[in-house]
Design an enzyme around this catalytic site. Structure first.
Site, PDB file in Angstrom:
ATOM      1  N   ASP A  37      31.436 -18.187  -6.314  1.00 43.23           N
ATOM      2  CA  ASP A  37      32.472 -19.028  -5.733  1.00 43.23           C
ATOM      3  C   ASP A  37      31.825 -20.118  -4.875  1.00 43.23           C
ATOM      4  OD1 ASP A  37      35.356 -19.462  -4.937  1.00 43.23           O
ATOM      5  OD2 ASP A  37      34.504 -19.019  -2.972  1.00 43.23           O
ATOM      6  N   GLU A  74      30.468 -21.927  -9.766  1.00 47.54           N
ATOM      7  CA  GLU A  74      31.562 -22.852  -9.510  1.00 47.54           C
ATOM      8  C   GLU A  74      30.892 -24.031  -8.809  1.00 47.54           C
ATOM      9  OE1 GLU A  74      36.059 -22.842  -7.691  1.00 47.54           O
ATOM     10  OE2 GLU A  74      34.494 -21.890  -6.502  1.00 47.54           O
TER      11      GLU A  74
END
Length: 744
Positions: free
Chosen positions: A383, A419
């Protein structure tokens, strides 16, 4: 303190609250603490000196003045044991007789001086960063804050120390003993080019499944159930990407509104499976249950990828709670601003881990290796990975984090997905991560959405996205599978909502519909939300077929979101992070509707086609040239008139594309060293609402084509199978994908 000015001139050391009580436990009742060892960090049950069994405790706490190990019995009585051994900033000790299931925490002593970033407060019980299991939940009453949360002058509240004991109000770490060596496990080891990722939420995927026993729904054991795995196998996905399963906490602003963090992007324990997803218990049983889930998925040929959140923690900014790292060494674990009271925030969540610090980098890499070697997982999706790649301030692809991953003998062999952005300046890094890494490709998402809603100014971008995004990834030895293609993700509209809503409808989140993105690139087909209009609903289902088929036929690694294949809806909520209810849970009753069941069958059929045909999952970028002297180009583009596209065609508005894929002389060799060959295919994407006549390329491209897929058909249970001569015009219905195979 008489005034704010006086507070700022003379840093306070205590708040205006009751002092913590005396150290619990009688001196004679306390177990001995032997020196133990500084390695490994965390709590490890083992046999100590003279064959005595016990647990070694080791905590890195740079700058601390003293550390107390706090043991809790079944009644919750606390016994504090000073750790007096200090080796390289690691406080350690071996406690005889302490075994698996024992709950514990730490109290760390030091200066309270927020003006310099020092926030030690021994009144607060802290979670071991290396805890392998956590028992209890975070409810965030005022006592768990290191400062006086409700201090009337909020701009200096973080400087006023709260001396109330937090132990009764926080979860405890649990000693776990597990000698499982994974000898019987067989990892699928699916090559990247053959991978199909299915993003799911452990709780949401299983919570409403009618064939999973009620006591297992919403748990790791529920995901391991044959009913859950059976759906994954029928679809043909090769990996599940689990939304965060590290122990996480709920944010205070959600708890005040009666909501909870459902997605889990608020980690506080990087070694512990989230206890709320365990059916078997929370005093260590969650570890074994998670492993059994991984084994069951591996037995089905499905890899397990974890969505991990190492960029920030649940302690938030300076007004957040004191749960773990803040009280252990605030300056050592977090990036602070020039004003050390404040936190650098590249995540939008209040804090950012200081990954260039050796002990923070060690925490992350130790955690990653633990999940691979001891929990059996096959990869990670990071993330806001750009926040991890920052050196002092800027994103740096030679940063310590990326360098350590690249040379680690365990981590460099697993699947690594970035990401590739964060919320700081210069944080958008799509296409910039080095080899070994794949990336979520949001440019694929945007181009495909825009093409099917008729919003692309020309077709250059969609051409790149359909064929592996060579403009982003054809460097440094990267391959088409560096692009993880997706049209939807957990964050944003579901696929059904993407064709049913143009505006977000997040009122249930309690934030006045201000949260969530406004850049949805959605088209509702003529009515906002659910409708009884049969024409609108038929159009929406066709658009769903178009979007899914485009995704699964594109070069790169496709990622589906759980439930998109059966028409899951969130009622237009594009930020359902706090909706732990039917808004987010997968509604399995949709499969009772023939229309949604047909969408699921289409998804499985296109995935089966992808698995059978290597030309649809290439390991190298297209060259656009013949791969043999007498061969055709490996990739050719055609207009609706059946002519090859010119440079000018790429710069002109168009709603129709023909994409010819040659299966002859595919780069690479099979497992035995032989050539890889396949059929030739022609894909036609037609996004206009009006039908068009598409002239099929004749010789040398093909004499005859067989129609394999036609998304204009409501019934997708069988292949069309009709034959069409090359050189003739084929009527393509409005908003349709056709896939034709060259016959013979």
């Amino acid at each position: 303190m008489s005034s704010t000015a006086e507070q700022e001139e003379t840093p306070p050391t205590t708040g205006r609250v009751a002092k913590a009580g005396a150290v619990p436990g009688n001196e004679s009742d306390r177990p001995p603490v032997w020196p133990g060892a500084p390695m490994p960090l965390g709590a490890r049950f083992r046999v100590g000196p003279d064959g005595v069994a016990g647990t070694n405790f080791a905590l890195w706490a740079g700058g601390a003045e003293a550390v107390e190990l706090c043991l809790f019995d079944e009644r919750g009585t606390e016994t504090r044991l000073p750790l007096t051994e200090l080796t390289h900033e690691i406080w350690h000790g071996f406690v005889p007789g302490v075994g698996a299931g024992r709950r514990y925490g730490y109290r760390v002593h030091g200066r309270w001086d927020p003006w310099t970033g020092a926030r030690w407060n021994a009144a607060k019980l802290l979670l071991d960063p290396y805890a392998r299991a956590v028992d209890g939940s975070f409810t965030l009453p005022p006592e768990v804050y290191g400062h006086v949360r409700d201090w009337p002058e909020q701009h200096v509240a973080d400087t006023v120390r709260d001396d109330r004991d937090s132990a009764p109000h926080v979860p405890k770490a649990v000693v776990v003993h597990d000698d499982d060596d994974w000898a019987e496990d067989r990892r699928p080891k699916t090559p990247w080019a053959d991978s199909v990722i299915y993003e799911l939420h452990v709780r949401g995927f299983t919570k409403l499944h009618p064939d999973i026993p009620p006591e297992l729904r919403g748990t790791y054991a529920g995901l391991a159930h044959p009913a859950a795995i059976g759906h994954l196998r029928r679809l043909g996905v090769t990996a599940v990407e689990l939304l965060p399963v590290h122990q996480f906490a709920h944010e205070d602003h959600l708890l005040r509104r009666g909501l909870h963090n459902y997605w889990g992007y608020n980690s506080i324990g990087y070694f512990a499976p989230h206890a709320g997803y365990a059916a078997s218990g929370t005093t260590g049983q969650q570890v074994g249950e998670f492993k059994q889930m991984v084994r069951a998925l591996h037995d089905a040929g499905i890899e397990v990828i974890l969505d991990v959140v190492y960029n920030h923690t649940a302690e938030a900014g300076e007004l957040g709670p004191m749960l773990s790292l803040r009280g252990i060494d605030n300056r050592g674990y977090y990036r602070l601003q020039q004003d050390p009271r404040r936190y650098a925030d590249y995540t939008g969540c209040g804090n950012t881990l200081h990954v260039v610090q050796p002990q923070v980098l060690r925490l992350i890499t130790d955690s990653l290796r633990y999940w691979v070697t001891e929990m059996g997982v096959d990869g990670f999706r990071f993330d806001l990975a750009a926040a991890l790649a920052r050196s002092m301030h800027d994103v740096d692809m030679l940063s310590p984090f990326l360098a350590v991953i690249a040379q680690d003998p365990v981590l460099r062999r697993v699947k690594l997905i970035a990401e590739p952005w964060d919320v700081g300046n210069g944080g958008y890094q799509v296409g910039a991560f080095p080899p070994l890494w794949t990336e979520w490709n949001d440019r694929y998402r945007d181009a495909v959405r825009d093409f099917w809603r008729g919003a692309l100014p020309d077709v250059r971008d969609i051409g790149y996205r359909l064929t592996g995004s060579s403009d982003l990834y054809a460097w440094g030895g990267r391959r088409p599978y560096a692009s993880v293609n997706f049209v939807t993700a957990h964050d944003g509209f579901t696929l059904r909502d993407l064709v049913s809503y143009e505006q977000k409808h997040n009122e249930a989140n309690g934030e006045g519909n201000r949260d969530g993105t406004d850049d949805n690139r959605a088209w509702n087909g003529g009515a906002e939300g659910e409708t009884d209009d049969p024409d609108v609903n038929a159009l929406r289902r066709r658009q769903l077929r178009n979007l899914l088929t485009t995704l699964l036929l594109s070069t790169g690694v496709p990622m589906l979101v759980a439930g998109d294949e059966m028409g899951r809806t969130q009622g237009g909520n594009n930020n359902a992070y706090c909706q732990d209810n039917e808004v987010s849970w997968l509604d399995w009753s949709l499969l009772e509707d023939p229309g949604w069941r047909e969408l699921t069958e289409l998804t499985a059929r296109v995935l089966a086609l992808r698995h059978r045909h290597p030309v649809l999952r290439r390991r190298a970028f297209f060259a656009g040239t013949p791969q043999a002297p007498d061969g055709l180009r490996d990739l050719a583009w055609f207009t609706a008139q059946g002519t090859e596209m010119t440079e000018g065609d790429w710069y002109a508005p168009a709603a129709t594309l023909g994409l010819y894929l040659s299966g002859r002389d595919i780069p690479g060799r099979d497992a035995r060293g032989g050539p890889v060959t396949d059929d030739n295919f022609l894909a036609v994407l037609h996004a206009d609402h009006r039908p068009c006549d598409f002239r099929l390329p004749g010789p040398p491209w093909a004499q005859t084509y067989e129609l394999v897929l036609d998304t204009s058909r409501e019934d997708q249970s069988t292949e069309p199978g009709t034959l069409h001569p090359g050189g003739t015009a084929l009527t393509v219905e409005g908003r349709t994908v056709l896939l034709l195979r060259v016959a013979g």
